[in-house]
Design an enzyme around this catalytic site. Structure first.
Site, PDB file in Angstrom:
ATOM      1  CG  ASP A 208      26.459  47.365  64.038  1.00  0.00           C
ATOM      2  OD1 ASP A 208      25.738  47.650  63.064  1.00  0.00           O
ATOM      3  OD2 ASP A 208      27.250  46.397  64.053  1.00  0.00           O
TER       4      ASP A 208
ATOM      5  CB  SER B 127      29.245  45.126  70.501  1.00  0.00           C
ATOM      6  OG  SER B 127      30.552  45.669  70.419  1.00  0.00           O
TER       7      SER B 127
ATOM      8  CG  HIS C 218      30.875  44.858  66.948  1.00  0.00           C
ATOM      9  ND1 HIS C 218      30.195  45.861  67.589  1.00  0.00           N
ATOM     10  CD2 HIS C 218      30.261  44.706  65.740  1.00  0.00           C
ATOM     11  CE1 HIS C 218      29.220  46.315  66.815  1.00  0.00           C
ATOM     12  NE2 HIS C 218      29.238  45.611  65.682  1.00  0.00           N
TER      13      HIS C 218
END
Length: 341
Positions: free
Chosen positions: A282, A156, A183
């Site tokens: 995540d 991310s 992401h």
């Protein structure tokens, strides 16, 4: 050498203290029953090392070790009967792990070995070197005989640079398909895939397409606002990809967890996974599932992360088999897949 002993058994604490202090120069500055008290004592006493059990009330030894080793920079030797948690102790930052003997087996040979290990980890810490990896190196390397068939990457915040660094280190003709969930904002995915492809001239990077077969030596990146999962695996071990518009997971689409769980389901112990820098949690659940099924997970160390969120969560969940700084990850991957075609 100033030591703290943390164990919920007063008997064990007394045995350790009485025998360790037989050697001049060793001082027990605190003897405590849980991890929270070990941390509180360490903040005031600043010991050279801590000896800690794992299973203790209020805060266990693994949680305490994360703070002692990574925040307070105090080396921890885990002394526990819970040998299966060796890798979890390493991930938490422990400098060494000793299996706790039975009460009748606390011999002079045991204490001679313990003193030697204490001198080693305390000496490394005092001289400014990290003492967290060497005692575990042989144990970690012994797991590398497996045959891996897929590499999954999750990232991310700070991910594009981190992924580029790792991919460039994989060299040409990498023997596995690579699936990558990042992401990213809608509209930025194609440019990012193109940038990675041009930056990493040793490996091809592009956006994944629904229904395509993923082949070795190519990185398939999840398109923005869609999940990337494996639909099925062909007889040649190559995955067939599915681009899914299923609801976001924890407000994220693509979700690293969706990719990791999919890979764990189809590849089990043949799944190799990297979780890099990023905010949030995540990927932690997916790493845990992969590890539980016998696969191998590498998470990025705090020292090289832009944001130590996702890797920290994976460590906390017990999903990290190894914790490595970014510049060591590619070489480790290559060592794990050496000889595979």
């Amino acid at each position: 050498m100033k030591l703290i002993i943390a164990d919920d058994s007063a008997v064990i604490r007394a045995i350790l203290a009485q025998n360790l202090t037989k050697e001049d120069g060793i001082e027990i500055v605190a003897s405590v029953s849980n991890g929270r008290r070990a941390i509180d004592s360490a903040k005031t006493e600043r010991p050279d090392a801590v000896i800690s059990d794992i299973n203790m009330p209020e805060m266990d030894g693994l949680e305490a070790t994360k703070i002692l080793s990574k925040t307070l920079r105090i080396p921890v030797i885990i002394l526990s009967e819970d040998a299966p948690k060796l890798l979890a102790a390493k991930s938490a930052g422990a400098a060494d792990f000793i299996e706790k003997p039975k009460l009748s087996e606390y011999s002079e040979a045991f204490f001679s070995d313990l003193r030697a290990r204490l001198r080693k980890v305390a000496g490394d810490e005092i001289s400014g070197r990290q003492a967290s990896s060497a005692p575990f190196a042989k144990t970690v390397r012994e797991t590398s005989f497996k045959s891996y068939r897929i590499l999954c990457i999750g990232a991310s915040t700070g991910g594009p640079t981190a992924v580029a660094d790792v991919l460039r280190g994989l060299g040409k003709n990498f023997p596995l398909p690579v699936l990558y969930a990042q992401h990213i904002e809608v509209g930025a995915d194609k440019n990012m895939a193109d940038w990675l492809d041009s930056t990493c001239d040793n490996i091809h990077v592009r956006l994944a397409r629904n229904g395509e077969e993923a082949v070795p030596g190519t990185v398939y990146m999840a398109p923005a606002d869609t999940h990337l999962v494996i639909d099925f695996v062909k007889s040649n071990s190559h995955p067939v990809l599915r681009i899914s518009d299923e609801p976001p997971e924890r407000f994220l689409r693509p979700a690293v967890n969706k990719l990791f769980r999919s890979a764990a389901t189809f590849y089990r112990k043949s799944c190799l996974t990297i979780l890099l820098t990023g905010m949030g949690r995540d990927g932690a659940d997916g790493c845990k599932m992969i590890r539980d099924m016998g696969g191998w997970t590498i998470v990025e160390d705090e020292s090289t992360c832009a944001v130590f969120g996702m890797p920290a969560a994976a460590i906390e969940e017990g999903g990290a088999c190894e914790v490595l700084p970014r510049h060591e990850i590619a070489a480790r991957i290559l060592s794990l897949v050496a000889g595979q075609t």
